[in-house]
Design an enzyme around this catalytic site. Structure first.
Site: not given
Length: 324
Positions: A13-14, A34-35, A56, A77, A95, A176
C-alpha cells in the site's frame, strides 16, 4: 510549502501512496522507516528519498519529517501512531485505523492533546466517485436511502504466514476488507443502532467470511459482507424511496456510479488519472494549511463509529486478536 513525508512501513500500500505523492507539487517523499534497513533503503532508492531508517523510532526522531504516513500492519497502528504523535508529527494512518475502538480513541485523544492533525487513510472517501456520491445523497437524488448492500472479498489461498490469515498482524476479512462495506454503510446511513452478524473462524483464528445486518432507528438497513476465502462481487447498492445508486466493482475505488430512477439509468463518470491515493494527501495538506485537527471527509467521530461497528461484528462471531 512542500510537505516532507515520512513513510512507515514500505509494503504494497505504501507503493501506491508514494506513487500518489509523486503527482503532487507540494509533497516530497523524504524518509522511509522500516524494521529492515535494507527494505527502507531499497524503497528510498526507488523514490529517491533522502533518508532511510531501520527503525520507526529513528524515523520519528528526524526533525525534517513534516508528516508521517503509517502503513505498518494494523496490529501496530496504535503504537506507531502514538509514537509519531509524541514526536510532534501529524499522522495519516492507514485503514483500518486500529484493531478496535478503544485503540482508536487513544490515538485520537493523543492527537487532540498535542494539537496535531490525525486522519484515517480511508482512501475511498477521497476519490472522485465518492465525492459525487456525497453530493447525490445531499441532493436526495434517490429520495431517502432505505437499504444499503455492500461487499468486498476474494479468495486468498490459505497460507498461515500470509498477513490476512495471521491474527498477530490483525488478519481476517472483517477488519481488513469489511471495513470498506462498513464505511460505505456509515457514509449513507450513519451509525447503526443494532448489529446482527454471523461468520466463520478458520484454523488460524481469523474470520474467513462474515455477513452482518446493520439496523437503524428509522428502519433503514445495511447488509455488509467480507471474505478472504471466497470471491464476492465487490459491489455496492443504495435503494432509496425514489431510485437506486449502483456502485460497480470495485466498490472501494469505483471509476463511475449509476443512478436509476424508474426506467432511466444515468451513468456518472468518476474516473481519475494516476494513483488514487493522492486525493487523501491533497485533503491532508488542506487540513494542515487550515490548522484543522481532523478532516470532515472522515471525521474522528465517524472513524470511532466505524471501529465500534467492526468491534460488535467481531464480538458476535467470536473473533479476538491476541491481547484483546
Amino acid at each position: 510549502m512542500t510537505i516532507r513525508w515520512g513513510i512507515a512501513g514500505p509494503g504494497g500500500i505504501a507503493v501506491g501512496f508514494a506513487n500518489g505523492l509523486q503527482l503532487l507539487d507540494d509533497a516530497e517523499i523524504y524518509a522511509i522507516g522500516s524494521r529492515s534497513v535494507d527494505r527502507a533503503r531499497d524503497f528510498a532508492a526507488k523514490y529517491e528519498a533522502p533518508a532511510a531508517y531501520g527503525s520507526y523510532e529513528d524515523l520519528a526522531a528526524d526533525p525534517d519529517v513534516d508528516a508521517v504516513y503509517v502503513a505498518t500492519p494494523q496490529s501496530r497502528h496504535e503504537q506507531d501512531t502514538l509514537m509519531f504523535l509524541e514526536a510532534g508529527k501529524p499522522v495519516l494512518c492507514e485503514k483500518p485505523f486500529a484493531l478496535n475502538q478503544a485503540q482508536s480513541q487513544r490515538m485520537i485523544d493523543a492527537a487532540r492533546e498535542r494539537g496535531l492533525l490525525l486522519v484515517e487513510a480511508m482512501w475511498s472517501r477521497f476519490l472522485p466517485a465518492y465525492r459525487v456520491l456525497v453530493d447525490l445523497l445531499g441532493e436526495q437524488a434517490i429520495g431517502q436511502p432505505q437499504l444499503v448492500e455492500a461487499d468486498f472479498g476474494f479468495h486468498q489461498p490459505f497460507d498461515p504466514d500470509h498477513r490476512l490469515y495471521d491474527p498477530e498482524r490483525g488478519g481476517g476479512g472483517i477488519l481488513d476488507l469489511g471495513v470498506y462495506p462498513v464505511q460505505f454503510a456509515s457514509l449513507v446511513l450513519g451509525t447503526p443502532t443494532t448489529v446482527a452478524a454471523q461468520g466463520r473462524i478458520g484454523e488460524t483464528g481469523v474470520d474467513e467470511q462474515v455477513a452482518a445486518v446493520l439496523g437503524h432507528a428509522g428502519g433503514e438497513l445495511a447488509v455488509v459482507k467480507a471474505a478472504i476465502a471466497t470471491n464476492l462481487g465487490c459491489t455496492a447498492r443504495i435503494a432509496g424511496t425514489e431510485g437506486t445508486i449502483e456502485i460497480p466493482a470495485f466498490m472501494h475505488c469505483p471509476g463511475s456510479l449509476t443512478v436509476v430512477r424508474g426506467f432511466e439509468r444515468e451513468e456518472i463518470d468518476g474516473s481519475w488519472e494516476g494513483d488514487g491515493l493522492r486525493f487523501q494527501v491533497e485533503e491532508f495538506h488542506r487540513c494542515l494549511a487550515a490548522g484543522e485537527l481532523e478532516s470532515p471527509v472522515i471525521s474522528h467521530a465517524e472513524t470511532l463509529s466505524i471501529m465500534g461497528t467492526l468491534d460488535q461484528i467481531r464480538d458476535q462471531i467470536g473473533m479476538r486478536f491476541p491481547g484483546e
